[in-house]
Design an enzyme around this catalytic site. Structure first.
Site, PDB file in Angstrom:
ATOM      1  N   LYS A 895       0.818  -1.216   0.000  1.00  0.00           N
ATOM      2  CA  LYS A 895       0.000   0.000   0.000  1.00  0.00           C
ATOM      3  C   LYS A 895       0.852   1.267   0.000  1.00  0.00           C
ATOM      4  O   LYS A 895       0.494   2.274   0.633  1.00  0.00           O
ATOM      5  CB  LYS A 895      -0.978   0.019   1.181  1.00  0.00           C
ATOM      6  N   THR A 896       1.960   1.223  -0.693  1.00  0.00           N
ATOM      7  CA  THR A 896       2.798   2.419  -0.816  1.00  0.00           C
ATOM      8  C   THR A 896       2.982   2.826  -2.268  1.00  0.00           C
ATOM      9  O   THR A 896       3.659   3.822  -2.545  1.00  0.00           O
ATOM     10  CB  THR A 896       4.188   2.176  -0.190  1.00  0.00           C
ATOM     11  N   GLY A1115      -6.380   3.305  -6.535  1.00  0.00           N
ATOM     12  CA  GLY A1115      -6.847   4.682  -6.543  1.00  0.00           C
ATOM     13  C   GLY A1115      -8.226   4.833  -5.944  1.00  0.00           C
ATOM     14  O   GLY A1115      -8.920   5.823  -6.184  1.00  0.00           O
ATOM     15  N   ARG A1116      -8.629   3.882  -5.168  1.00  0.00           N
ATOM     16  CA  ARG A1116      -9.962   3.908  -4.567  1.00  0.00           C
ATOM     17  C   ARG A1116     -10.050   5.034  -3.533  1.00  0.00           C
ATOM     18  O   ARG A1116      -9.095   5.270  -2.765  1.00  0.00           O
ATOM     19  CB  ARG A1116     -10.236   2.547  -3.910  1.00  0.00           C
ATOM     20  N   TYR A1118     -11.290   6.508  -0.108  1.00  0.00           N
ATOM     21  CA  TYR A1118     -11.760   6.042   1.202  1.00  0.00           C
ATOM     22  C   TYR A1118     -12.254   7.226   2.017  1.00  0.00           C
ATOM     23  O   TYR A1118     -11.836   8.372   1.808  1.00  0.00           O
ATOM     24  CB  TYR A1118     -10.619   5.353   1.972  1.00  0.00           C
TER      25      TYR A1118
END
Length: 1164
Positions: A895-896, A1115-1116, A1118
Site C-alpha cells: 500500500k505504498t 486509486g480507490r 476512502y
C-alpha cells in the site's frame, strides 16, 4: 726423495703417456690437462711429506696413545682404559697409525703420503685430530679424498691387516660406505679387482642416549688398477640418526669409527650383486668411452645412452609395474598400524566410568550464554582464531576493539556476557582506570570470569611482575612435553593423565610463577633441553606453568591465563573448558558425540584399487575393535551395483566375500552407474536407474530399508535438484541424506543441515582421505601430515566440535594400505586419551532426529546462488543459468505504490519482470512464506531465458518482502549483488490504506471491527484480530526494517523512493531510478505518462485520447481517518519516525520526505 714418492711421480708420468697414446691427434688438447695433473700431484706429494715430518715432531705431546695392537681390542675396553670424558668443542690429541692419519686427519692430502711413511706393525705415530675442523669442512662439502695406484696397494694391505680391528667399531656393522667403479670386473660374477673402502669419522653412538647425534659420514674410495690415474671423489655429506640417541658423554676411543672392511665384506658376501654393479658400470663405460677399437671419449654417446635407459625405465615402471599385471606381485610393507597408546586406555590405569565434572551453578542464571571478545585490531590473528572456534561450537559472541569505550554490559538485572576474553592480556592490565573499575565491578557482581592470553613481543621478559598481581612471567621461551593438572576443576571436556610429547609449536611461550594460593596450574610443560643444553645437566627439570587458573581469592575475579595462543591443539580444548567453568556451565558443551563412517563407491573402482578378501577381513576385524570403543559402531556401505565383478580375479573374490558378510555392515544406495543425478532432467529415467540398483540389492540380500542415500559427488542434494528428491522418495523412501556442500565446502566449521521435501539433509565431514589417497607413502605431506590431523589436528577437532559426525570415505581407502582403518582407529583412541567425550554410533535416521533436536534453527534451508561457488556450479543442472535471476527487487511495503512502480518499470523495453503467478499474480512472494520451501528450481521457473533476450534487466516485485523477518537473509544468500528498491509513505496513512484494502476484499475481521478497535487490540485479543493489527502497524516501523536489510546489503545497493513523489511526479522519480540501476538506454517517461483526472494519478499513454490506468482496486477513494485514530498513530510512530530521520541522515544524499516532516511536527 722417498721411494714411494718417486713411484708416484713415475706412475703419473706413465699415465700421461698412456692418455696420449689412447687419444692420437689430441695431444695439444690434453697437454694442459696432463701438465696440470702432473704439477698438482707433485705439489700434493710435497705437502704430504712436509705434513708427516711435522707430525713426527709432535709425538712427545700426544694424549691417549692408541697403538695397532690396542686397536685390535674391543671399543669397550679402549673406552674403559681411556675413561676421560671429552667435552663438547674440545679437540683431543691422539696417537694412531699413519694410514689412519692420512685418512682422517688430513682429508685434503693424498693417502700415498701416509702409505709411503707407513711404519711397521705396532709403531705409533702422533696425530692431533681436530674433529670440529673436519666436521666444518665436511658440512661445507670441501673434503676430497685422492688416491694413486701405489698408495692404493699400501692401503689395501693395511686394510686387510686391520680389518677386524675396525669392523667392530662401525655403528651399523659391516655395511659398505664405498663407491664402486666397475673397471676391473666382467659380468661373469668373478671377484672385482676394485677394492673399495670407507673410513667414517663420527661422534659416538650409544643406545641409551637421550639426545640425537648426527653422524657425518665421509667416503674414501681407492683402487688397485695399475692403468688408472688419480680419482678425485667428493662425496655428499650424509646424516645418520641414532635409533636410540641418548648419551651426553664422549670417550677418546669413541671419536674414531672405522669401517675399512665394509666394502670387501659386502663384495665377498654378495658376489652376484657386486658383479651386477660392475656389469652395469662396464656397460655405461663402454657406451661413454667406446669399445677398445675406438679409444676416444664420446660424450654424446654417453648422454644418449643414459637418456635411453631413463626413458625405458620410466615407461616400464608406469606401464607394467605401477598399474599393470605386476601390481599383485608387489608386496607393500608400508601399511601403517595404529600406534596411539595411553594410560587412560591401556593397562592398569585404564579409564573408568567416572563422569566429567559439572560446572553448572545458580550463578549462570544471571548471565546470558554469550562471550565478549576484546581484540587488538579487527584483523589480528589470535582474535580471528578465537572467533572461528566460537563459531565452530555455535557459541554466541561479540567482538570489540580494546581501548574503546566498553559496550553495554547489562540488560535490566541480567548480565549480557558470561565470559570476557582478552586477546592480549596486556590490554586488560593497562586499561584506563574508569573502564577497568567498571569491568571489574561487572565481573564481581555477576560472577563473570576473564580469559587472557599473553601475546608475544620482541622484548623478552624475565620474572616480570604483572601489574597489580602477585604473578610473574617469563616470555619468548621454547618448550616441550605438555601435561595437565589432574586436580584442576577447570577440566571438563579435556582429560588429564597424558603427556603431549615433543616440541610445542612456537618459540614465544610465556610461563607463570606465583607466590599466592589463589593460583593453580592447569597445564605444565618442560623447557626444551636442546635449546638450553647447559641448563639440563642430567637433572630433573621442574614443570613450568603455561596455563594458570586464578581462583579469585586475590581480588574476587576468577581468571584463566594462557601463556601461548591457540596454535597448540590442547589449548583449544582448555579454552572451551575455561568458558564452561567461568560461565558456571552456561557455555558448557554437550559431551556426547555420534559417529557414522560412510564408505562410498562400493563395487566402483578400477582394477588395482578395489577390495580383496583380506581387505574385507580387515574391515570386519577393525569394525569389531572400534565397536569396543564406540558402542553400536558399524561401517555404512554405499553401493553401485553396475560395477559388481569389474575388478581383477582377486578383487572379484573380494566382492563376493563382501556380500557373504553383508549382515556385518549397514548399507545404503548410490546410483546404479554412479551417475550424477543433476545430469538427469527426466524423472522417469532417473527413477529407472534407481530401480536397477534396487533390484541388485534384492538379488544379493542387501538391506533396502535404511532410509538413507548418498548422491555421487553430492550432486543434486545442494543445490537442490528437485526430481532427485522426488525419485528418492518414490523408489527408496529416503528420509535422510548428507552433503558437504551446504552451504559451502569451506570453511568446514560453517557446514549445516536442513530439511527439504521431508528429507533431512545432514552436514557431512571429510577426514583427509579421498579416492586417490590409497598409500601412506603417497599421502600429501606423508604420514606425519596424516598423524598431525589425527593427533589433535583437523580430524580430531572435527569430532570434538560436532555432536553429530558423518564422515565420507571411499572404498579405495580400505584396500591397498587401508588408510581409513588406520585413521579412524587411531583418532578414536586419541579421543579417549585426551577427552571425556562419550562416543557412540547409530543409524542415519536416528542421527538426523538427534541433530535437528539439537539445532532446530537449521530446519529451514537457505538457498544460495550456485554461480557463486564453482563446486556448486559443476553439480547444478546445465539447463539452468544464473543470468535469469533478477537484478533488482522491489520489496514494498504494501500500500505504498508498488503496483504503480511495477507498471512503470514494465514500460521500459530493457526491463522485464517475472512470469505472473497463478496465485499471487505479479508477485512471486518466494522469499517469505511456504513458496520458499518449493526450492530454487520453482523460483527460477518464473524467469525463463528467452533466445536473444539474455541482456534484459530482470526484476521481481513482492511487497511483502519489506518487513519479512527471514527475507533479507534469504534474499542475500541467493542474490547478494541485487539492488533493493523500497517505497515509503506516511506510516499512519499506509496502515489505514491497508485496513480499507482488507475491507474491500471481504476480510471478516476488517468488516466487523473499526480501524480504531484493530489498532488498539491487545495481546489477549483473538488471534485473527491480532494478526490484522500487526499487518496494519508493523510494516510502518520503517527504520527497524531498513536496518534489517542494511545488515545484509550495503547502503549503495538500497534505493528509497518517496511514495508521495511517485504519485505526484513519477517522471522525475523514474529518471532517478534509472540512474540508480544504471540502465541504458534511458527511457523517456515524459512521453509515456499522463495525469488522469478521473483516477487522480498518472497513467500510461495509449493515444492522445486514451490512457491505460491501473485496475478498479487502485486509486480507490476512502473516507478520511477518524481523528482519534490519527492522533494515536502519530504518537505510536513518533519514535520510529525519529529513528528514520537519523537513518536517512546517516545514509546521506537522501532528502527528508515532506510527509515525514509533517508527521513529526504534528506528533509533537
Amino acid at each position: 726423495m722417498p721411494r714411494s714418492t718417486t713411484s708416484n711421480a713415475t706412475n703419473a708420468t706413465n699415465a700421461t703417456s698412456r692418455i696420449n697414446k689412447l687419444l692420437p691427434g689430441k695431444s695439444l688438447k690434453y697437454e694442459k690437462l696432463t701438465n696440470q695433473k702432473r704439477s698438482t700431484a707433485a705439489r700434493e706429494i710435497n705437502e704430504n711429506y712436509e705434513y708427516a715430518r711435522l707430525l713426527e715432531q709432535e709425538q712427545e705431546h700426544q694424549q691417549w696413545p692408541i697403538s695397532t695392537t690396542e686397536m685390535q681390542k674391543s671399543a669397550a675396553s679402549i673406552a674403559m682404559r681411556n675413561s676421560t670424558t671429552l667435552p663438547t668443542g674440545i679437540t683431543p690429541s691422539t696417537t694412531t697409525t699413519r694410514t689412519a692419519i692420512a685418512a682422517a686427519a688430513t682429508p685434503t692430502t693424498a693417502v700415498s703420503a701416509a702409505s709411503a711413511a707407513g711404519p711397521s706393525n705396532g709403531e705409533e705415530m702422533p696425530l692431533r685430530f681436530n674433529y670440529a675442523t673436519l666436521k666444518t669442512a665436511e658440512e661445507g662439502g670441501n673434503i676430497s679424498w685422492r688416491t694413486s695406484s701405489t698408495s692404493s696397494s699400501s692401503l689395501s694391505g693395511y686394510k686387510q691387516q686391520h680389518q677386524e680391528n675396525y669392523s667392530h667399531l662401525h655403528p651399523y656393522g659391516n655395511s659398505s660406505n664405498g663407491k664402486y667403479f666397475g673397471n676391473g670386473a666382467s659380468c661373469n660374477g668373478l671377484h672385482s679387482a676394485t677394492i673399495s673402502s670407507s673410513i667414517s669419522v663420527s661422534s659416538p653412538i650409544t643406545t641409551a642416549s637421550a639426545t640425537t647425534h648426527l653422524l657425518p659420514i665421509t667416503t674414501l674410495a681407492t683402487t688397485t688398477s695399475t692403468n688408472s690415474s688419480d680419482f678425485a671423489i667428493a662425496p655428499k655429506n650424509k646424516l645418520l640418526k641414532s635409533a636410540h640417541p641418548s648419551t651426553n658423554s664422549t670417550t677418546p676411543a669413541s671419536l674414531y669409527t672405522s669401517s675399512a672392511s665394509a666394502s670387501s665384506s659386502a663384495l665377498s658376501t654378495t658376489p652376484n650383486c657386486a658383479a651386477a654393479c660392475n656389469c652395469c658400470s662396464n656397460l655405461i663405460a663402454r657406451c661413454c668411452f667406446g669399445i677398445p677399437l675406438f679409444k676416444a671419449i664420446n660424450v654424446r654417446r654417453c648422454v644418449l645412452a643414459l637418456l635411453a635407459i631413463t626413458v625405458v625405465t620410466i615407461f616400464y615402471y608406469t606401464h607394467y609395474v605401477d598399474t599393470g599385471v605386476f601390481v599383485g606381485l608387489i608386496q607393500r610393507d608400508t601399511r601403517p598400524s595404529p600406534i596411539i597408546n595411553c594410560r587412560m586406555v591401556n593397562g592398569k590405569h585404564a579409564r573408568g566410568a567416572s563422569p566429567a565434572p559439572d560446572h553448572r551453578s545458580e550463578a549462570r542464571l544471571r548471565i546470558d550464554p554469550k562471550v565478549l571478545v576484546f581484540v587488538e585490531t579487527t584483523y589480528s590473528g589470535l582474535g580471528r582464531d578465537i572467533a572461528e572456534l566460537l563459531v565452530y561450537n555455535r557459541i554466541k559472541y561479540k567482538v570489540e576493539v580494546a581501548g574503546k569505550s566498553l559496550p553495554v554490559l547489562t540488560n535490566l538485572d541480567k548480565g549480557r556476557y558470561g565470559v570476557i576474553v582478552f586477546e592480549n592480556l596486556d590490554k586488560y592490565l593497562h586499561m584506563d582506570k574508569w573502564n577497568r573499575e567498571l569491568l571489574d565491578k561487572y565481573c564481581r557482581e555477576y560472577s563473570v570470569g576473564i580469559v587472557g592470553f599473553v601475546t608475544p613481543s620482541e622484548e623478552t621478559l624475565v620474572a616480570a611482575q604483572l601489574r597489580g598481581f602477585p604473578l610473574f612471567v617469563h616470555t619468548n621461551l621454547r618448550l616441550r612435553d605438555a601435561s595437565l593438572n589432574p586436580n584442576s576443576p577447570v577440566l571438563r571436556l579435556t582429560r588429564a593423565g597424558e603427556t603431549a610429547w615433543g616440541v610445542l609449536p612456537g618459540d614465544d611461550w610465556a610461563i607463570f610463577q606465583h607466590n599466592h594460593t589463589t593460583y593453580e596450574p592447569i597445564e605444565w610443560a618442560q623447557r626444551n633441553i636442546q635449546d638450553y643444553p647447559a641448563d639440563s645437566g642430567g637433572q630433573v627439570q621442574m614443570p613450568l606453568t603455561t596455563v594458570l587458573q586464578d581462583h579469585g581469592q586475590f581480588d574476587g575475579i576468577q581468571r584463566v591465563l594462557f601463556g601461548s595462543s591457540l596454535r597448540f591443539w590442547l589449548h583449544r580444548l582448555l579454552f572451551l573448558d575455561a568458558l564452561s567453568y567461568l560461565s558456571h556451565g552456561q557455555l558448557s558443551l554437550n559431551l556426547e558425540r555420534m559417529i557414522l563412517v560412510d564408505i562410498d563407491d562400493i563395487f566402483v573402482g578400477e582394477k588395482g584399487t578395489r577390495l580383496r578378501v583380506d581387505d574385507v577381513r580387515a574391515l570386519v576385524a577393525t569394525q569389531k575393535i572400534i565397536a569396543t570403543m564406540v558402542p553400536g559402531f558399524r561401517f555404512n556401505l554405499g553401493f553401485s551395483g553396475k560395477y559388481y565383478h569389474h575388478g581383477s580375479k582377486e578383487e572379484n573374490l573380494g566382492d563376493d566375500f563382501l556380500l557373504q558378510n553383508v549382515e556385518e555392515f549397514n548399507w545404503f544406495s548410490h546410483m546404479w552407474k554412479h551417475q550424477q543425478p543433476h545430469l538427469y532432467d527426466n524423472l522417469t529415467l532417473l527413477m529407472s536407474e534407481m530401480h536397477l540398483n534396487y533390484a541388485f540389492a534384492k538379488e544379493h540380500n542387501i538391506p533396502t530399508d535404511s532410509g538413507y542415500s548418498i548422491s555421487p559427488h553430492h550432486s543434486g542434494v545442494y543445490p537442490a535438484h528437485e526430481i532427485l528428491y522426488v525419485a528418492w522418495k518414490k523408489v527408496w523412501n529416503v528420509k535422510v541424506t548428507s552433503t558437504e556442500e551446504y552451504p559451502h565446502l569451506r570453511p568446514a566449521r560453517l557446514r549445516r543441515g536442513f530439511i527439504h521435501r521431508n528429507i533431512m539433509v545432514l552436514p557431512r565431514q571429510t577426514c583427509g582421505l579421498f579416492t586417490h589417497t590409497m598409500y601412506i607413502d603417497r599421502y600429501p605431506g606423508g604420514r606425519d601430515k596424516l598423524d598431525e590431523s589425527i593427533q589433535g589436528g583437523e580430524l580430531f577437532q572435527t569430532i570434538v566440535y560436532n555432536p553429530i559426525n558423518i564422515f565420507m570415505t571411499h572404498m579405495s581407502n580400505y584396500g591397498s594400505d587401508r588408510l581409513a582403518l588406520y585413521t579412524f582407529q587411531s583418532v578414536i583412541k586419541f579421543l579417549q586419551c585426551w577427552t571425556n567425550l562419550k562416543l557412540a554410533s547409530a543409524p542415519p535416521i536416528q542421527l538426523a532426529e538427534t541433530y535437528f533436536r539439537l539445532h532446530p534453527e537449521e530446519v529451514d534451508p537457505v538457498w544460495g546462488n550456485p554461480c557463486d561457488d564453482i563446486r556448486h556450479k559443476k553439480i547444478w543442472s546445465k539447463t539452468k543459468s544464473c543470468d535469469s535471476l533478477p537484478k533488482f527487487l522491489v520489496i514494498g511495503p504494501q500500500k505504498t505504490g508498488t503496483t504503480a512502480l511495477y507498471t512503470f518499470l514494465s514500460m521500459h523495453s530493457s526491463i522485464a519482470s517475472n512470469v505472473p503467478s497463478p496465485d499471487t499474480f505479479e508477485e512471486i512472494q518466494f522469499f517469505n512464506g511456504n513458496n520458499y520451501y518449493r526450492g530454487l528450481d520453482w523460483y527460477m521457473d518464473f524467469f525463463p531465458i528467452e533466445s536473444n533476450t539474455t541482456t534484459r534487466y530482470m526484476f521481481e516485485k513482492s511487497a511483502t518482502y519489506f518487513d519479512g523477518e527471514m527475507v533479507p537473509k534469504r534474499a542475500h544468500a541467493l542474490l547478494p549483488h541485487v539492488k533493493i528498491v523500497t517505497i515509503l509513505i506516511s506510516p499512519a496513512k499506509r496502515a489505514y490504506s491497508w485496513y480499507q484494502h482488507q475491507r474491500a476484499h471481504g476480510d471478516i475481521i476488517a468488516n466487523n471491527y473499526s480501524f480504531y478497535q484493530i489498532i488498539t487490540a491487545t495481546d489477549s485479543a483473538p488471534k485473527a484480530l491480532k494478526d490484522l493489527r500487526n499487518r496494519c502497524l508493523n510494516p510502518g516501523k520503517y527504520a527497524q526494517h531498513l536496518e534489517h536489510w542494511l545488515a545484509y546489503y550495503p547502503a549503495q545497493q538500497l534505493h528509497i523512493i518517496d511514495g508521495e513523489q511517485l504519485r505526484s511526479n513519477p517522471v522525475d522519480v523514474m529518471n532517478d531510478l534509472q540512474r540508480f540501476l544504471k540502465i541504458q538506454p534511458a527511457f523517456d517517461y515524459s512521453n509515456h505518462l499522463r495525469f488522469d483526472i478521473k483516477k487522480g494519478f498518472y497513467c500510461q499513454i495509449v493515444n492522445e485520447k486514451r490512457n491505460k490506468c491501473l485496475g478498479k482496486s487502485k486509486g480507490r477513494q476512502y473516507p478520511p481517518m477518524d481523528e482519534r485514530s490519527a492522533k494515536l498513530l502519530q504518537r505510536y510512530y513518533l519514535s520510529h519516525n525519529t529513528a528514520l530521520v537519523k537513518l536517512l541522515k546517516k545514509l546521506g544524499s537522501r532528502p527528508i520526505p515532506q510527509w515525514l516532516k509533517d508527521d513529526l511536527s504534528t506528533g509533537t
